[in-house]
Design an enzyme around this catalytic site. Structure first.
Site, short mmCIF file in Angstrom:
data_model
loop_
_atom_site.label_atom_id
_atom_site.label_comp_id
_atom_site.label_asym_id
_atom_site.label_seq_id
_atom_site.Cartn_x
_atom_site.Cartn_y
_atom_site.Cartn_z
N PRO A 205 -18.71 -13.60 47.85
CA PRO A 205 -17.48 -12.92 47.32
C PRO A 205 -17.61 -12.07 46.14
O PRO A 205 -18.70 -12.22 45.47
CB PRO A 205 -16.55 -14.37 46.98
CG PRO A 205 -17.33 -15.32 47.07
CD PRO A 205 -18.82 -14.74 47.57
N PRO A 206 -16.59 -11.20 46.06
CA PRO A 206 -16.65 -10.20 44.92
C PRO A 206 -16.68 -10.78 43.75
O PRO A 206 -16.33 -11.98 43.36
CB PRO A 206 -15.37 -9.41 44.89
CG PRO A 206 -14.73 -9.71 46.25
CD PRO A 206 -15.45 -10.89 46.87
N GLY A 207 -17.54 -9.99 42.69
CA GLY A 207 -17.73 -10.68 41.22
C GLY A 207 -18.78 -11.88 41.09
O GLY A 207 -18.90 -12.14 40.03
N THR A 211 -24.34 -7.20 42.93
CA THR A 211 -24.91 -5.94 42.17
C THR A 211 -25.64 -6.02 41.15
O THR A 211 -26.88 -5.43 41.04
CB THR A 211 -23.76 -5.06 42.01
OG1 THR A 211 -22.86 -4.82 43.03
CG2 THR A 211 -24.19 -3.75 41.41
N GLU A 427 10.67 -24.49 38.62
CA GLU A 427 9.37 -24.96 38.08
C GLU A 427 9.46 -26.38 37.90
O GLU A 427 8.20 -27.01 38.23
CB GLU A 427 8.89 -24.08 36.73
CG GLU A 427 8.68 -22.80 37.07
CD GLU A 427 7.89 -22.29 37.97
OE1 GLU A 427 6.78 -23.09 38.36
OE2 GLU A 427 8.12 -21.24 38.85
#
Ligand code: ADP
Ligand code: MG
Ligand code: ZN
Length: 632
Positions: A205-207, A211, A427
């Site tokens: 997944p991203p993050g 990279t 809520e």
């Protein structure tokens, strides 16, 4: 080389602009902005304050705007004639002061200098054209770089990254260590006849640091690193992408040993025939070229292709065949220990309050990726700085976390009392329903401070990383999600759109239970839903792998499930009406409530007013299994 390209590109643009302005200037000489008769009228109506005539152009300053402008220019067909014709009027107006000033500048004679500018421009253009043609041969020209790979040589920002910068991810690093080893001493492997993988795909997944890992491999191996993003191959012009791929591999071979890193490879590597209209489009050519190149270079050439994606499922299967990206490394969201290490890495260089317990933060951030954690610390540091505090503390981290989970607090947003009350009831409904559901994760915080798109929020954080859910747990999640809507129904007497996200999520859960996980008797243990992405042109016709009859049954069962959950939720909230109202009152006064306070209230205890709200409550460091393991 990059500099040279930019400079010549700028030069080219300057020349273009000059040429353009020269050409338009030539034409504008013949343009006439106002008809002669109107020009005369302007004078007669005493509108002109001052004017000047130069060559055949008259420029006027007016009292009242003409066409929205007080200064206008116009061409005169015969300036001398104009002067003669207007002489009397001008003289009298000048005398009476209507006309403040005017001037007829001497007419300019044609001079050889008039030719200098055009000639200069043509000369520059010619030189440039010539340069372009030469550039075609030595590959230095910006216009010629269309088919060139837009690679970044070396590490993009110049900082060398090593495995030490990648926290956690031990298995991933170990697998990549092999690659590093090979790049450092290829002979060791080739002598023994070992086959080194051609391509290596980082999936996750991203993050999660894909990279970062790729950059670390380059840093560790100390070899050339050519990085390019998949989207750089995607161009409007047919054939450009393919030639970029060719160029990229050529560059790498020249520099070997080297690493080619294709980030976000899904941009080029999508299944063929999946684009709009299918067929042989540009992307397909690019992908084909990539496949050819990956086959084409031998193992001894010392070039390894790394690629990263978060959508391996949409990659063309041919990419994953042996000899291409035949190895995949899964990079997942870190576990508690990994999270703590990542936090430690990113806490370096930040001043933390002594009371900050990164272990506790790590525990409370289940599901966060490396990028999220880095972001968390950074946001906290920003908050501390904004409040002029020299160190960042747990409160900053808490605020930062809420910001990340739900967007920044919009304290400035004005709310009517009625809005707030509806939100508080909504809520409180979630919280009370969750509290009464045995398998539901405990409520950590309730808030009616609007954040991001939501008016309020009820947080429940899972205590562990478990991602496996039982039928009961899923069902009770649905009941909890409906809590907001049911409370509105019961205690406001009207329902609002505030619940739309809840309803979406509840419906999705119910649909998953029925049609994906086989949790409904009528439809049996069959999965009808397909995770794959729908591509127009390819999968459009066959996404539905079940009959209309089954589709109808799914819809019915989903509705039944939701109705049942709704009824149960209504029962819970009706029975706890008084408690719910107490929660609402508290929220209206204090805006937020901790999980502890809420639990106290539900148990009928008096509230501990002092305790500050924190999402980290309940995650304090305490002797646990992981700790004792560490000590051994
Ligand atoms: P991806 O490519 O998987 O989307 P990145 O490699 O771009 O993720 O990671 C983004 C940022 O998150 C990195 O620059 C780094 O700051 C941080 N990060 C992610 N994973 C880790 C990790 N394991 N250790 C340290 N920092 C990490
Ligand atoms: Mg990335
Ligand atoms: Zn809600």
């Amino acid at each position: 080389m990059k500099n040279r390209r930019t400079i010549s590109l700028i030069l080219y643009l300057v020349v273009l602009v000059l040429l353009f302005s020269w050409v338009t200037g030539m034409f504008s000489r013949n343009a006439n902005t106002i008809p002669y008769s109107q020009l005369v009228e302007l004078f007669q109506e005493e509108q002109v304050k001052r004017f000047v005539v130069k060559d055949d152009t008259i420029t006027l300053e007016l009292r009242v705007p003409y066409n929205g402008k007080t200064t206008i220019s116009s061409k005169l067909a015969n300036p001398q004639g104009f002067r003669l014709e207007m002489k009397d009027l001008l003289d009298s107006q000048r005398e009476s002061g209507v006309l403040e000033a005017y001037d007829f500048l001497p007419e300019r004679q044609f001079s050889p200098y008039d030719l200098v500018m055009p000639l200069l421009l043509v000369g520059i253009a010619l030189i440039f054209l010539w340069g372009m043609l030469m550039g075609r041969m030595n590959n230095n020209n910006p216009l010629n770089s269309f088919g060139k790979a837009r690679t970044v040589l070396g590490v993009p920002d110049g900082k060398k990254v090593t495995f030490a910068d990648v926290a956690g991810a031990d298995e991933e690093k170990q697998e990549l260590q092999e690659i590093v080893d090979f790049l450092r001493s290829p002979a060791k492997y080739t002598d023994i006849g070992a086959r080194i993988p051609h391509g290596l795909l980082l999936v996750g997944p991203p993050g999660t640091g894909k990279t970062l890992l790729a950059r670390a491999v380059a840093g560790e191996a100390d070899v050339q690193f050519l990085s390019i993003s998949g989207s750089d191959f995607v161009e409007m012009y047919v054939g450009v992408g393919a030639s970029r791929v060719r160029d990229l591999f050529e560059q790498a071979k020249k520099m070997a040993p080297a690493i080619i890193f294709i980030d976000e490879i899904d941009a080029v590597g999508r299944k063929r025939g999946s684009g709009l209209g299918g067929g042989h489009d540009e992307k397909e050519q690019t992908l084909n070229q990539l496949l050819v190149e990956m086959d084409g270079f031998g193992r001894t050439e010392g070039v390894i292709v790394l690629a990263a994606t978060n959508r391996p499922d949409i990659l063309d299967p041919a990419l994953l065949r042996p000899g291409r990206f035949d190895r995949q490394i899964h990079v997942g969201a870190p576990d508690v220990k990994g999270r703590e290490e990542i936090l430690k890495v990113h806490a370096k260089g930040k001043r933390l309050d002594g009371a900050v317990d990164l272990k506790q933060v790590a525990r409370a951030t289940s599901g966060f990726t490396g990028a999220d954690l880095s972001n968390l610390l950074n946001e906290a540091a920003i908050l501390a700085a904004r409040n002029n505090r020299p160190v960042l503390n747990m409160e900053d981290l808490n605020e930062a976390m809420m910001k990340i989970v739900a967007g920044p607090a919009k304290k400035s947003r004005v709310h009517t009392r009625k809005d707030l009350k509806t939100t508080a009831i909504h809520e409180a409904g979630h919280a009370v329903a969750m509290y009464r559901l045995p398998t539901h994760d405990p409520v950590r915080q309730i808030s009616i401070v609007p954040r991001g798109n939501s008016l309020g929020a009820t947080w429940y954080l899972p205590k562990d990383d478990s991602s496996n859910m039982t039928r009961n747990e899923m069902y009770e999640q649905i009941v909890g999600l409906l809590g907001g809507r049911v409370a509105e129904d019961l205690f406001v007497g009207d329902i609002s759109v505030g619940a739309s996200n809840d309803i979406d999520r509840a419906t999705k859960l119910a649909k998953d239970m029925v049609a994906r996980y086989g949790m409904c008797e009528r439809l049996g243990t069959v999965s009808y839903l397909d995770d794959g992405e729908v591509f127009i042109g390819r999968d459009y016709q066959n996404t539905k792998s079940y009959s209309e009859k089954v589709a109808g049954a799914i819809d019915e069962e989903v509705k039944k499930l939701i109705d049942k959950a709704y009824a149960q939720c209504k029962e819970i909230l009706s029975a706890d009406g008084d408690k719910l109202k107490a929660v609402v009152d508290y929220l209206l006064e204090h805006e937020s409530m901790t999980g502890e306070q809420f639990a106290d209230l539900m148990e009928g205890k008096t509230l501990s007013e002092t305790s500050a709200t924190s999402l980290f409550d309940g995650f304090e460091t305490e002797p646990s299994e992981t700790d004792s393991q560490e000590e051994i």
